[in-house]
Structure formats: C-alpha cells, structure tokens
Design a protein around this motif. Structure first.
Motif, PDB file in Angstrom:
ATOM      1  N   LEU A 141      79.021  28.651 -36.980  1.00 23.63           N
ATOM      2  CA  LEU A 141      78.424  28.911 -38.291  1.00 23.63           C
ATOM      3  C   LEU A 141      76.902  28.964 -38.222  1.00 23.63           C
ATOM      4  N   HIS A 156      83.044  38.559 -38.264  1.00 26.02           N
ATOM      5  CA  HIS A 156      83.013  37.504 -37.245  1.00 26.02           C
ATOM      6  C   HIS A 156      84.411  36.943 -36.985  1.00 26.02           C
ATOM      7  N   ASP A 157      84.592  36.410 -35.785  1.00 26.37           N
ATOM      8  CA  ASP A 157      85.839  35.735 -35.444  1.00 26.37           C
ATOM      9  C   ASP A 157      85.946  34.435 -36.240  1.00 26.37           C
ATOM     10  N   ARG A 158      87.183  33.944 -36.370  1.00 29.66           N
ATOM     11  CA  ARG A 158      87.427  32.720 -37.133  1.00 29.66           C
ATOM     12  C   ARG A 158      86.646  31.539 -36.554  1.00 29.66           C
ATOM     13  N   ASP A 159      86.515  31.499 -35.216  1.00 28.79           N
ATOM     14  CA  ASP A 159      85.884  30.339 -34.577  1.00 28.79           C
ATOM     15  C   ASP A 159      84.415  30.567 -34.249  1.00 28.79           C
ATOM     16  N   LEU A 161      78.701  38.355 -44.763  1.00 28.14           N
ATOM     17  CA  LEU A 161      79.577  37.806 -43.731  1.00 28.14           C
ATOM     18  C   LEU A 161      81.034  38.020 -44.130  1.00 28.14           C
ATOM     19  N   GLU A 162      81.833  38.538 -43.196  1.00 31.47           N
ATOM     20  CA  GLU A 162      83.266  38.738 -43.432  1.00 31.47           C
ATOM     21  C   GLU A 162      84.037  38.234 -42.219  1.00 31.47           C
ATOM     22  N   GLN A 163      85.041  37.357 -42.459  1.00 34.81           N
ATOM     23  CA  GLN A 163      85.887  36.930 -41.353  1.00 34.81           C
ATOM     24  C   GLN A 163      86.842  38.050 -40.973  1.00 34.81           C
ATOM     25  N   ARG A 164      86.988  38.270 -39.674  1.00 33.88           N
ATOM     26  CA  ARG A 164      87.809  39.380 -39.192  1.00 33.88           C
ATOM     27  C   ARG A 164      89.262  39.198 -39.603  1.00 33.88           C
ATOM     28  N   THR A 165      89.891  40.297 -40.034  1.00 36.74           N
ATOM     29  CA  THR A 165      91.307  40.278 -40.400  1.00 36.74           C
ATOM     30  C   THR A 165      92.076  41.199 -39.460  1.00 36.74           C
TER      31      THR A 165
END
Length: 416
Positions: free
Chosen positions: A359, A353-356, A378-382
């Motif tokens: 939730l 998912h994107d940082r923003d 869930l993994e925040q995109r890098t």
C-alpha cells in the motif's frame, strides 16, 4: 430532475469551465444568490408564464385550520419560492448591494433553477442556467458586448457558425399598433405570434380569429405575413431591417439594432455578420423592454439561449429605473452538442494493482503521478481486466499501468 453518473458529471464540469473562462475573459464577474426568493418578488407579474411554474415553499408552523383558512389564497400559505430563473434574483441582488458595485456592473451567474414543467423530452424541472448581464449601461454597447461574449463562448466550445436572432420589443409594439391591435390585446397577440415557427402564418391567423382579436387588425397582420418577398442579399443594417418591416416603424429602434450589428461584425473580422433580424422574434418573458435575442446554431432547429433588455425590473426593487440587459446560454441543450474537444488536457491514469501490492508503495506511485499533473485512480485487478479498463475509459481515463506486488517498474500505456 436527474442524477448524473461520474462521466456525465465530468463532461458537464468541463463545459462549465469553458463557459466560465470565456465569460471572465470578457470582463464579467461571478456572483451567487440564494436558491429561494420571496414569494411576492417571484410573483410580481414580470416572469411571464414561468411564474405559474414556480415551486412555492409553505410557511413554517401552519396548522390545519390556518391552511383551510388560506385555501383560496396561495400567497397566504407561502412566503418563499425556488427561483425559476436567474434574472429576478439578480435584480434583487443589485438593489440590495448597489453601493458596493461599480456603476456599470457585469455579472456572471451559473446555477440551477427550478420550474414545475410537465415531464417530457428536453424539459427538466431542475436545470442549469448560464447568465451574463450588464447593469447600468443604457446604450447598445451592452447588447454588443453580450453578443460578442456569447458567440466567442460558443466558438470556444467547438460550436462554430452560431448566430443571434435579434429584434426589439419597441418594434413589435409599433407593428401591432400599425396593424390596429389595441394595447390591451397586444400581450395575447404576442403569445400567438411567438408560435409562428411552429404553426405558420395560417395557424397564427386562425388562433387570433378564434380568440376574438380585432378582425381588421388580424387581416392586416395576415396580409403582411403573406406578402411577397424578394430574396436579394442586403447585409445586416438599417436597409436590411426596414425591408423586413411594414411602413411607419420609428427610426430609433431600427438604428439601435443596426448599430449593434455594426459593432458585433467589427469584432469578428473576416466573418459574416452573425446577427439575423427577425421581426417576429418575441420571447415570452414579460420583463423585456427593448432588444431581445436568441442564440441559434445550424446543427439544430431550436434556440441555444437568449436574452434581452429589461430596463424596468430593477426599478421595482430600488425605486428608480436602472438600465439592464442579459443573455443566458441554454446549458442543458449545449452540453449535449459539445464533443470531446472540451476534454481535460491533463492525463488521467488508472493504476491496476495486484491484491498483495504494498500500500505504501502504491500511494507513493500515485502521489508521484499526481504531482506531475495526472489524475490517478487505484483499482484492484479483477479476473475480467478488459471490463475494468473499459469502465475506466468510460469514466474519462486515458491511460493505465499494471502494478505488481512490489509496486515497482511502472509502465503506463494508453487506454484504447
């Protein structure tokens, strides 16, 4: 003693789940025993060399003077120890709980044990054993049940083609008596014979000679080991077993092994008999009284487990003899052989998912996939998306979805 990363732990649990399921399918029930047993029980002379490898626990409250006073007697310093196998705890468990158990009790124990091994490849100080035992049945039916359940479990793990080497301590004792070894010599002779696969007949004879064993008996054993043998095929049975033995062996243990072979073969229709008689199979545990077995597979040159009958052990705790026989799969060896066919059938999805990303919407997506039977992370995109997805694949995830700021229109793609 080892740590296990998530992927390794997941693989081990998948293999354990298959083993548990097959054991239970064959009518065995799982129990649990404490990791520690009384020192006197662990060192009662029935555990063979494993007793020397036991981790012992110091008595609480000992001061320096008490330790010095007991320096020559380890039993005065310790009253407990970590279990070195699961058979001794099972015997104590049965003696303690017999009144609440059926007359023939089929148990599963899957748990870690500890031995103070010298660090080397394939030797661990903490490792998992997977045991099935039958207590209360003196007939060969118990050995046949254990063999069938073990071979079925191996098949379910994708390791088809397994076989069981089998012998009987009564046959070994009769052979050594026939060769001329005195009763007090035989335990040491068996220790040397157990090395036959590694050192060959000449090595066994050399070691026995160096230990001062009876020369005439050593010569008789050597002549038998070097005897000429024909190679014609005789199916597993009395005639097959007799051809591998010297004259004078009693009929009863031979017929018992043949009956076990008939029963196991009947259960595995249209397959070769999976039992192999080995007159020099020893197994080192001091508590075996009859049948002894080892699990073999053509992909490796070492055993994948073993067991045998130990009719005399429970009587030490109960005051009366109770027949018992068990088989243990070598989990640490098997888990390295098992392929990915044991992988979970449930999909495993990583949501990148994107940082923003919202939730609440993210958790809604996750909950929906979980409710459908998926495993979800869930993994925040890098910046390095490729590395993130490779790590997820290594952790057992099979698909991914990219989630934008509004967490809508999810498209799940396979992880290649």
């Amino acid at each position: 003693m080892r740590d296990f990363l998530p992927a390794d732990k997941a693989r081990r649990e998948r293999v354990l789940a298959v083993i548990r399921e097959r054991y239970r399918a064959h009518g065995f029930d799982e129990i649990e025993t404490p990791v520690m047993e009384e020192y006197a029980r662990l060192h009662a002379g029935i555990g063979g060399d494993n007793e020397k490898l036991a981790y012992n626990v110091l008595k609480r409250g000992l001061d320096a003077e008490a330790i010095r006073a007991a320096a020559e007697d380890p039993s005065a310093l310790t009253d407990l120890g970590l279990r070195y196998d699961l058979t001794v705890p099972l015997a104590r468990f049965y003696a303690t709980n017999r009144g609440q158990l059926p007359s023939v009790f089929r148990s599963i124990q899957i748990a870690p044990v500890w031995r103070a091994e010298r660090p080397q490849k394939g030797r661990y100080r903490q490792f998992v054993q997977c045991d099935i035992d039958i207590i209360g049945d003196a007939s060969g039916r118990a050995e046949a049940e254990l063999a069938v359940a073990t071979l079925d479990t191996l098949d379910a793990l994708g390791l088809t083609g397994g076989s069981i080497r089998i012998n009987d301590r009564r046959i070994l004792d009769a052979m050594l008596e026939g060769f001329g070894f005195a009763p007090d010599e035989r335990p040491g002779v068996l220790i040397t014979i157990d090395k036959l696969d590694k050192v060959g007949p000449s090595g066994v004879i050399a070691e026995l000679t160096g230990r001062g064993a009876d020369p005439a008996a050593v010569r008789a054993l050597g002549a038998f080991l070097e005897r000429p043998q024909t190679r014609e095929h005789i199916p597993f049975g009395s005639a097959h077993i007799r051809r591998a033995l010297p004259d004078g062996i009693p009929d009863r243990p031979v017929e018992d092994l043949a009956a076990i072979g008939d029963a196991v073969a009947a259960s595995r229709a249209e397959r070769d008999v999976p039992l192999v008689f080995d007159p020099f199979l020893v197994r080192g545990m001091g508590y075996y009284t009859g049948t002894i077995m080892e699990l073999a597979h053509p992909s490796v040159d070492y055993s994948l487990g073993g067991g045998g009958r130990y009719d005399g052990m429970i009587g030490r705790f109960l005051g009366q003899d109770v027949p018992a026989v068990g088989f243990s799969i070598g989990f640490e060896r098997i888990v390295d052989l098992v392929g990915e066919q044991t992988a979970s059938a449930a999909p495993a999805v990583v949501l990148v998912h994107d940082r923003d990303a919202d939730l609440g919407a993210l958790l809604t997506l996750k909950s929906r996939l979980v409710a459908e039977g998926s495993r979800v992370r869930l993994e925040q995109r890098t910046k390095n998306l490729k590395a993130l997805l490779e790590r997820a694949a290594n952790d057992g995830y099979t698909a991914f979805g990219l989630v934008g700021a509004d967490a809508s229109d999810l498209e799940v793609k396979p992880l290649g």
